[in-house]
Design a protein around this motif. Sequence first.
Motif, mmCIF file in Angstrom:
data_model
loop_
_atom_site.group_PDB
_atom_site.id
_atom_site.type_symbol
_atom_site.label_atom_id
_atom_site.label_comp_id
_atom_site.label_asym_id
_atom_site.label_seq_id
_atom_site.Cartn_x
_atom_site.Cartn_y
_atom_site.Cartn_z
ATOM 1 N N HIS A 1 -48.034 -101.994 50.158
ATOM 2 C CA HIS A 1 -49.243 -102.692 49.694
ATOM 3 C C HIS A 1 -49.372 -102.717 48.176
ATOM 4 N N LEU A 2 -48.847 -101.665 47.510
ATOM 5 C CA LEU A 2 -48.946 -101.661 46.052
ATOM 6 C C LEU A 2 -48.051 -102.749 45.473
ATOM 7 N N ASP A 3 -46.876 -102.841 46.067
ATOM 8 C CA ASP A 3 -45.945 -103.890 45.661
ATOM 9 C C ASP A 3 -46.576 -105.265 45.903
ATOM 10 N N LEU A 4 -47.211 -105.402 47.076
ATOM 11 C CA LEU A 4 -47.880 -106.651 47.420
ATOM 12 C C LEU A 4 -48.960 -106.981 46.374
ATOM 13 N N VAL B 1 -54.809 -116.063 46.309
ATOM 14 C CA VAL B 1 -53.579 -115.810 47.070
ATOM 15 C C VAL B 1 -53.825 -114.588 47.953
ATOM 16 N N GLY B 2 -53.153 -114.554 49.082
ATOM 17 C CA GLY B 2 -53.335 -113.428 49.988
ATOM 18 C C GLY B 2 -52.001 -112.996 50.543
ATOM 19 N N ARG C 1 -42.429 -102.375 55.290
ATOM 20 C CA ARG C 1 -42.791 -102.060 53.902
ATOM 21 C C ARG C 1 -42.656 -103.293 53.007
ATOM 22 N N SER C 2 -42.431 -104.476 53.666
ATOM 23 C CA SER C 2 -42.141 -105.669 52.860
ATOM 24 C C SER C 2 -43.352 -106.579 52.734
ATOM 25 N N PRO C 3 -43.725 -106.909 51.508
ATOM 26 C CA PRO C 3 -44.849 -107.822 51.312
ATOM 27 C C PRO C 3 -44.551 -109.219 51.837
ATOM 28 N N ARG C 4 -45.571 -109.881 52.363
ATOM 29 C CA ARG C 4 -45.490 -111.279 52.814
ATOM 30 C C ARG C 4 -46.692 -112.013 52.233
ATOM 31 N N VAL D 1 -49.887 -119.657 54.734
ATOM 32 C CA VAL D 1 -48.425 -119.736 54.577
ATOM 33 C C VAL D 1 -47.854 -118.436 55.137
ATOM 34 N N GLU D 2 -46.563 -118.348 55.282
ATOM 35 C CA GLU D 2 -45.970 -117.038 55.586
ATOM 36 C C GLU D 2 -44.608 -117.003 54.938
ATOM 37 N N LEU D 3 -44.488 -116.192 53.910
ATOM 38 C CA LEU D 3 -43.337 -116.280 53.033
ATOM 39 C C LEU D 3 -43.099 -114.944 52.353
#
Length: 542
Positions: free
Chosen positions: A341-344, A443-444, A450-453, A462-464
Motif C-alpha cells: 500500500h505504501l508503494d501504491l 486516481v485510485g 503485494r503489487s499495486p494496481r 480501470v485495472e492496470l
Amino acid sequence: MTVPVLTSPDQVASTPLRVLICDEMNPGDLHHEGFEIDYEGNLPREETLRRLPEYDALITRSRTKVDRELLAAAGERLRVIGRGGVGVDNIDLEACSRRGILVLNAPESNNVSAAELAIMHLLAAARGLTRSDRKTRAGEWDRKFLGVELKDKTLGIVGLGRIGSIVADRAQGLRLKVVAFDPYVPENKFERLGVERAASLDELLTQVDFLTVHTPLTGETQGMIGTRELALLRPGSIVVNAARGGIVEEAALVEALKSGHLFGAGVDVFVEEPPTPDHPFLGAPNLGITAHLGANTFEAQERVGAEIVGRVLAALHGDVSRGAVNAPALDARTLELLGGHLDLGEKLGRILAQLLPGAHDLEVTFRGEFAADPAPIVTAALVGYLSGSTDERPNMINARALAKERGLNLAVREEQDSPDYQTEVVVKVTGGAQGEKQRTRTVGGTVFGRSPRLTRLRDYRVELAPEGFILIASNQDRPGAVAKLSNLLGTWGINIAGMALGRAQKGGQALFTLTLDDGLTPEQLQAIRDLDVIDSAFLVRV
Ligand SMILES: NC(=O)c1ccc[n+]([C@@H]2O[C@H](COP(=O)([O-])OP(=O)(O)OC[C@H]3O[C@@H](n4cnc5c(N)ncnc54)[C@H](O)[C@@H]3O)[C@@H](O)[C@H]2O)c1
Ligand SMILES: O=C(O)CC[C@@H](O)C(=O)O
C-alpha cells in the motif's frame, strides 16, 4: 526501504561517537558530552578517505563528493552523513540508503544569503560592476558605460521555493514587478507573496527583463534555460543563476552574451566546480562570477554549522525527526502489514503530480479494512506528489512538513464499504487560482498480493499495473480507436505491457490507459493526439 539502525542511548554512554567535519564551515561549540567532533575545514579527499573508517558520522558542504568510492572507504562504522546546506546533489543518496546510511541536510539555514547573492548579481550585471572593476584596475577610466535601472522592470523567477520567495520579496523592495513560474507551488503562495503566476516557462520568458533561477537540479531543470529559452527573453535582458550549474546551459549563456542579446549575467555555480582555467565563462562579456559563495556569509555559516551539527548528533542518538533526506520512519511490522500500500500511495501521488501539479488540496479516501493504521499511506502519497520538485527528496519523515510549507492542505476520509476491492485508496487533488474554476484529478488503486494496481482514473474504472509509462487517452467510444492506436505504437516498435478501457456510458466518452515499456517523444505524443479517433492523450511516468 532500508531503515538505518542508529545507536541506542546505552551504547552512546560507553563509547564516544566520532564525527568528522571535512569541509569549511563554522561548526560552533565542538564540545558535546558523549561525542568527539573533529573539525578539519578543507580536508584533502585522500585524507578524508583514509580517516573515515574511524568515524560514525561525516559532515560536508558541497565540496566533498559522497560517492561510492567514499562510502567504500568508510567501511562499516559510518552511519550518518550531514550536509551543511540544502543541495544534496554531491551525495549519492541511493548508495547511502542501500548501505543504511542516514543523510541529513540543513535547508533553511542559508537561504537568505543565497537570495541576497542573487540580487547582488542582478545589480552587478545591471551596472556593469565586473567590467568597470576590471577596466579601472587595468588603468582605463571608462565612464561611457551605461547600465540599466531595476525600478519598474519585471523580474522572472523560475522556482518559487524558499530562496525564490525571498528573492521575490527583496526584488519588490527594489520596485520590481515579479512574475514566477513554478508548477509545483499552489496559487495561494503566489497570492501571499504578491507574485504574478506565469502559466508556462515560455510565457514567463517573453514578459520579463531579468531572469533568475531557483530550482533544484533535476532531470527536468537540467538545461531548462538553453539557446531557445534565452532567445525568448527580450533583447537586453539579464540572467542570474545562483542555484545549480547547468540549469542555465553554460554554452548557450556565453553565446547569448557574446551576441549582445543579453545585457549581462551573473553566475555563482558551474557544472564542474571548480571550473577549468579555459572555461568559456571566464572570457564572456559582462558576466559576473562568484565561486559558489551563495551560502558564504558569517551568519549563514553560523546557522548551517549549528543546525547540521545539532541534527547529526541528534540522529546518532536515534532522533531522525529533523532534516532527514533519505530515511523512512516506519517500523518493520507496519511495513509488513501495509504491504504494497505504501508503494501504491507513492505511485498514485506521482501520477497526480503529473496530471495536476501545484494543487492546494489533497484528499485521500480509504475504502475497506486495512491491516494497520493506513495513515502512512497518506504520507506515501505526499512523497509521490512532491517528488521531483525539490532538493529535499520528500520521504516518509519530511513529506508532511514539506506539504505544509507548500500550502498543500490534507484531508483523509475513511469508508467502511469497499464495493469492488478488499481495500481501495483513492487520492484526489484540487488546484486552480482563487476565484477561478477549480480543477480536480482523481486516481485510485488497490493491492493484489503485494503489487499495486490502478483501479480508477478520473471517473473511469480501470485495472492496470502502474509500471513504466502510462498513456492516458480519451475518445468518443468509437470502434477502431484501439486498433488505430496500437498500430501506431507498433510502427514505432513500442510494446504495450497492459491495457484497460473504461467508459462512463455506452457510446459516451471512453478512456484508454495503456502501460508502455518505453516513453514517447513529444512528436509521437502529438501524432497520437492528431489521430481522428482520439480526443486527448497524456503520458505519465510512474
Ligand atoms: N548558490 C548557493 O550557494 C546556494 C545556496 C543554497 C541553495 N542553492 C540552490 O538554490 C536552489 C533553490 O533552493 P531552495 O532551498 O529554494 O529549494 P526549494 O526546494 O525550497 O525550492 C525549489 C523550487 O523549485 C521549484 N521547481 C522544481 N522543479 C521545477 C521546474 N521544473 N520548474 C519550475 N519550478 C520548479 C519547486 O517547486 C520549488 O518551489 C537549489 O538548487 C539549491 O541547491 C544554492
Ligand atoms: O555551502 C555550500 O557548500 C553550498 C551551498 C548551497 O549550494 C547549498 O546547497 O546549500
